[in-house]
Design an enzyme around this catalytic site. Structure first.
Site, mmCIF file in Angstrom:
data_model
loop_
_atom_site.group_PDB
_atom_site.id
_atom_site.type_symbol
_atom_site.label_atom_id
_atom_site.label_comp_id
_atom_site.label_asym_id
_atom_site.label_seq_id
_atom_site.Cartn_x
_atom_site.Cartn_y
_atom_site.Cartn_z
ATOM 1 N N CYS A 200 0.818 -1.224 0.000
ATOM 2 C CA CYS A 200 0.000 0.000 0.000
ATOM 3 C C CYS A 200 0.846 1.265 0.000
ATOM 4 C CB CYS A 200 -0.944 0.007 1.194
ATOM 5 S SG CYS A 200 -2.065 -1.387 1.152
ATOM 6 N N HIS B 36 -3.876 7.066 1.064
ATOM 7 C CA HIS B 36 -4.070 5.742 0.477
ATOM 8 C C HIS B 36 -5.467 5.270 0.862
ATOM 9 C CE1 HIS B 36 -4.093 1.543 -0.190
ATOM 10 N NE2 HIS B 36 -3.955 1.229 1.084
ATOM 11 N N ASN C 72 -10.004 -0.883 -2.187
ATOM 12 C CA ASN C 72 -8.590 -0.614 -1.908
ATOM 13 C C ASN C 72 -7.762 -1.197 -3.054
ATOM 14 O OD1 ASN C 72 -5.937 -0.762 -1.006
ATOM 15 N ND2 ASN C 72 -6.474 -1.352 1.084
HETATM 16 O O1 UT7 Z 1 -4.429 -1.084 2.795
HETATM 17 C C1 UT7 Z 1 -3.563 -1.732 3.665
HETATM 18 C C2 UT7 Z 1 -3.887 -1.466 5.062
HETATM 19 N N1 UT7 Z 1 -5.131 -2.082 5.398
HETATM 20 C C3 UT7 Z 1 -5.920 -1.510 6.280
HETATM 21 O O2 UT7 Z 1 -5.597 -0.439 6.755
HETATM 22 C C4 UT7 Z 1 -7.166 -2.242 6.725
HETATM 23 C C5 UT7 Z 1 -7.393 -2.034 8.198
HETATM 24 N N2 UT7 Z 1 -8.512 -2.785 8.743
HETATM 25 C C6 UT7 Z 1 -9.796 -2.632 8.362
HETATM 26 O O3 UT7 Z 1 -10.069 -1.879 7.443
HETATM 27 C C7 UT7 Z 1 -10.883 -3.339 9.123
HETATM 28 O O4 UT7 Z 1 -10.304 -3.965 10.257
HETATM 29 C C8 UT7 Z 1 -11.640 -4.405 8.281
HETATM 30 C C9 UT7 Z 1 -12.527 -3.703 7.269
HETATM 31 C C10 UT7 Z 1 -10.667 -5.318 7.588
HETATM 32 C C11 UT7 Z 1 -12.558 -5.258 9.171
HETATM 33 O O5 UT7 Z 1 -13.435 -4.437 9.889
HETATM 34 P P1 UT7 Z 1 -13.596 -4.623 11.472
HETATM 35 O O6 UT7 Z 1 -14.591 -3.644 11.899
HETATM 36 O O7 UT7 Z 1 -12.234 -4.554 12.084
HETATM 37 O O8 UT7 Z 1 -14.216 -6.070 11.586
HETATM 38 P P2 UT7 Z 1 -13.635 -7.374 12.293
HETATM 39 O O9 UT7 Z 1 -12.485 -7.941 11.551
HETATM 40 O O10 UT7 Z 1 -13.463 -7.099 13.748
HETATM 41 O O11 UT7 Z 1 -14.833 -8.376 12.146
HETATM 42 C C12 UT7 Z 1 -16.114 -8.161 12.813
HETATM 43 C C13 UT7 Z 1 -17.067 -9.274 12.452
HETATM 44 C C14 UT7 Z 1 -16.474 -10.668 12.642
HETATM 45 O O12 UT7 Z 1 -17.525 -11.510 13.100
HETATM 46 P P3 UT7 Z 1 -17.677 -11.858 14.676
HETATM 47 O O13 UT7 Z 1 -16.397 -12.528 15.053
HETATM 48 O O14 UT7 Z 1 -17.869 -10.534 15.363
HETATM 49 O O15 UT7 Z 1 -18.864 -12.735 14.705
HETATM 50 C C15 UT7 Z 1 -16.100 -11.098 11.249
HETATM 51 O O16 UT7 Z 1 -16.103 -12.490 11.082
HETATM 52 O O17 UT7 Z 1 -17.420 -9.197 11.065
HETATM 53 C C16 UT7 Z 1 -17.192 -10.464 10.429
HETATM 54 N N3 UT7 Z 1 -16.817 -10.232 9.049
HETATM 55 C C17 UT7 Z 1 -17.699 -10.067 8.055
HETATM 56 N N4 UT7 Z 1 -19.041 -10.087 8.037
HETATM 57 C C18 UT7 Z 1 -19.649 -9.856 6.841
HETATM 58 C C19 UT7 Z 1 -15.559 -10.101 8.520
HETATM 59 N N5 UT7 Z 1 -15.624 -9.853 7.213
HETATM 60 C C20 UT7 Z 1 -16.950 -9.817 6.892
HETATM 61 C C21 UT7 Z 1 -17.631 -9.603 5.689
HETATM 62 N N6 UT7 Z 1 -18.984 -9.635 5.716
HETATM 63 N N7 UT7 Z 1 -17.001 -9.358 4.531
#
Ligand code: UT7
Length: 335
Positions: free
Chosen positions: A115, A262, A292
């Protein structure tokens, strides 16, 4: 020392639009989750047979940038190509661009900083121009993510985020010693390398080994991201490196006319905007349309913002990135 300036910008995204609803047909996800957590509404994916690849998209963006710079491909003295998704394991995309654009036998350098790739690539170009070694450098960021993502529910936390596309900039020597690229600032912290990574195939995880040793539910040839961990580091490093760049030039956040972060996650961009107390007019986001696109995200956004008339002469433009490695960086420009 010479001054280096961006004299042309271009971008290209594949025609094939993939909405959140399209993805929900492939995996257990939904439009509400994706929009709420990331701001993404749709992204572009290469379609098999559409002729696109990482290098081909890079060339399309580059042609637009060259036209804007009023230069021919043979005027370019060096290619710097940033991607994490090259067409081949080796050689990299730079030499493919050299061949596809019928360029002279100029140097082609590949940058692998995910990135932060475009920011790193711009910094390289800036040094070569400022020292007088080269006059016109073509900088490309291009990604074909869709070719390597896990589109089952197992991969949903990564696969819904990333999209395909390319952006390019021509960095040229300038006589104007007031403007141009003022400074670039680069960092890394390799202790977090496993938090956002694609392990194989690589010399440590070669194909037969991956197949023999890994159960289906644990496949290291798909990208892994510890989302919350990455998020927390991103918001700290983005702000830090923007401040570092501004301070190096005697500027403050109120001097920023346009911040192009980014496009990792709309929530990250909004968090930085709030932290730096910037208005909506001072920050450009297009992750809603493209997801992204890693090394391509900044040049696509910069090109779009410029073509939309949002960047004017003498504006202070700040580019900032954070990503896998971890690596991060900023570029401070007086337009
Ligand atoms: O570009 C390079 C750098 N990258 C970044 O900066 C990305 C940084 N991180 C993020 O943008 C976020 O952490 C994400 C968008 C990747 C994830 O969002 P989050 O709010 O941190 O969600 P999470 O990983 O804590 O997941 C929450 C819940 C989980 O379920 P439980 O365990 O609470 O039941 C996941 O399994 O959401 C679930 N989940 C989804 N649900 C529906 C994860 N992906 C999905 C999905 N659809 N696509």
């Amino acid at each position: 020392m010479f001054t280096s300036k961006i004299t042309g910008l271009g971008h290209y995204v594949p025609e094939n639009v993939v909405t959140n609803d399209d993805l929900s047909k492939l995996m257990d996800t939904n439009d509400a989750w994706i929009q709420e957590r990331t701001g993404i509404k749709e992204r572009r994916h290469i379609k098999k047979g559409d002729g696109n690849s990482t290098s081909v998209m890079g060339v399309k963006a580059a042609k637009m940038a060259l036209k804007e710079a009023n230069l021919k491909a043979t005027d370019i003295d060096m290619i710097v190509f940033a991607t994490l998704s090259p067409d081949m394991y080796f050689p990299g995309g730079g030499v493919e661009v050299q061949e596809l654009m019928d360029m002279k036998t100029i140097p082609a350098l590949d940058v692998r900083n995910q990135c932060s790739g475009f920011v790193y690539a711009m910094s390289v170009a800036d040094q070569f121009v400022k020292t007088g070694m080269y006059e016109n450098i073509l900088v490309i960021g291009s990604e074909n993510h869709s070719g390597g993502l896990d589109f089952t529910t197992r991969g949903r936390s990564v696969s819904v985020i990333f999209g395909d596309g390319a952006g390019a900039a021509v960095v040229s020597r300038s006589e104007d010693d007031q403007g141009g690229i003022l400074s670039t600032h680069l960092h890394s912290e390799g202790k977090h390398k496993d938090e956002l990574a694609l392990q194989g195939p690589s010399t440590e995880h070669w194909v037969p080994e991956i197949i023999a040793e890994n159960p289906q539910e644990d496949i290291p040839y798909y990208p892994y991201m510890n989302g919350q961990f990455v998020f927390k580091h991103a918001i700290v490093r983005f702000a830090e490196v923007i401040h570092e760049g501004l301070e190096a030039n005697g500027l403050t956040t109120s001097d920023i006319d346009m911040l192009i972060p980014h496009q990792a996650n709309l929530r990250i961009s909004q968090f930085i905007q709030q932290k730096l107390k910037l208005s909506d007019d001072q920050v450009f986001n297009n992750i809603q349309k493209y997801g992204n696109t890693t090394a391509a995200s900044i040049p696509i956004a910069l090109s779009e913002a410029h073509k939309a008339g949002k960047i004017k002469k003498d504006d202070i433009v700040v580019l900032a990135a954070f990503g896998s490695g971890f690596t991060w960086g900023s570029v401070i420009i007086r337009w």
